[in-house]
Design an enzyme around this catalytic site. Structure first.
Site, short mmCIF file in Angstrom:
data_model
loop_
_atom_site.label_atom_id
_atom_site.label_comp_id
_atom_site.label_asym_id
_atom_site.label_seq_id
_atom_site.Cartn_x
_atom_site.Cartn_y
_atom_site.Cartn_z
N ASP A 58 -6.30 -33.23 -24.88
CA ASP A 58 -6.91 -34.50 -24.53
C ASP A 58 -5.78 -35.54 -24.69
OD1 ASP A 58 -8.93 -36.54 -24.19
OD2 ASP A 58 -8.73 -36.89 -26.35
N ASP A 80 -6.11 -39.56 -24.85
CA ASP A 80 -6.39 -40.70 -25.73
C ASP A 80 -6.79 -40.20 -27.12
OD1 ASP A 80 -6.11 -42.71 -23.68
OD2 ASP A 80 -8.05 -42.11 -22.90
#
Ligand code: BG6
Ligand code: MG
Length: 229
Positions: free
Chosen positions: A8, A10
């Site tokens: 991922d 962020d």
């Protein structure tokens, strides 16, 4: 044996969470919502822009049309994009770059699996593109995490079956998405102990046993939750 790691973006590779929070807060102010908190913002982690807007609008007494919601999401994104101009390679989270370099040296393929439609621009700004084999983001998908779509697209782009991929995530929705995609997961970030990841570490720099994680045998039954610091 794990052959690909899907990160991922962020909150795992780069610290954009505060910028998302500030941008939502600006929009909230315009809408007369003055009680939007960090706790509300935590629930926006990992989910799409429109789903995040719904979290904000829970605090409003007004009802909005689909068109108004589109405009609000665009306004938030304008604020966010302005804030993104402050991003530099220094905005990388601890261990991000070192982990990508290490995995590549071990022949593990790497990808980003992010809900963000700004992922390509962010990756360019922080200089990580050369260290990644593929990027799957909000521009490639129609369903928000906890649906596994963004990770399945990443695995497909890597040319790997989902079961040999590990997902690194900082959000509850992302860990659920990994499980739904039959992938093992590494939970990181402020909530790492509560997310139910297969493996857990405060951040990527705190993972000490990548060897063990990589050599974890493939099984449809997930291994027990394991602390890997
Ligand atoms: C995720 C963030 O990575 O991207 C969410 O954790 C955000 O908070 C989502 O809503 C969508 O981002 P963007 O950049 O497309 O608005
Ligand atoms: Mg995240």
């Amino acid at each position: 044996m794990i052959q690909g790691v899907i990160f991922d973006l962020d909150g795992v590779l780069v610290s954009t969470d505060e910028l998302h929070y500030q941008a939502w807060k600006m929009l909230a102010g315009e809408l007369g919502i003055h009680n939007f908190t960090k706790k509300d913002n935590e629930r926006q982690r990992g989910i799409s822009r429109m789903a995040s807007l719904e979290v904000l609008l829970e605090k409003s007494t007004r009802k909005f049309s689909a068109e108004e919601k589109e405009e609000m999401a665009e306004q938030k994104n304008n604020y966010y994009k302005e804030l993104l101009k402050s991003l530099t390679p220094d905005s990388l989270l601890p261990g991000a770059k070192e982990t990508l370099v290490y995995l590549r040296s071990k022949g593990i393929r790497t990808a980003v699996g992010s809900a963000s439609k700004n992922a390509p621009e962010i990756l360019k700004r922080i200089g990580l593109l050369p260290l990644l084999d593929q990027v799957s983001c909000g521009l490639d998908t129609t369903k928000s995490k906890p649906d596994p779509e963004v990770f399945l697209v990443a695995a497909r782009k890597l040319g790997l079956p989902a079961q040999v991929c590990l997902v690194a995530e900082d959000s509850a929705a992302g860990i659920q998405a990994a499980k739904a995609g039959h992938m093992t997961s590494l939970a990181v970030g402020p909530l790492y102990q509560q997310l139910g990841g297969t493996w857990q570490a405060r951040d990527l720099s705190a993972v000490e046993n990548w060897e063990a994680i990589i050599s974890c045998p493939i099984s449809w039954k997930m291994p027990e939750k394991t602390n890997c610091m």
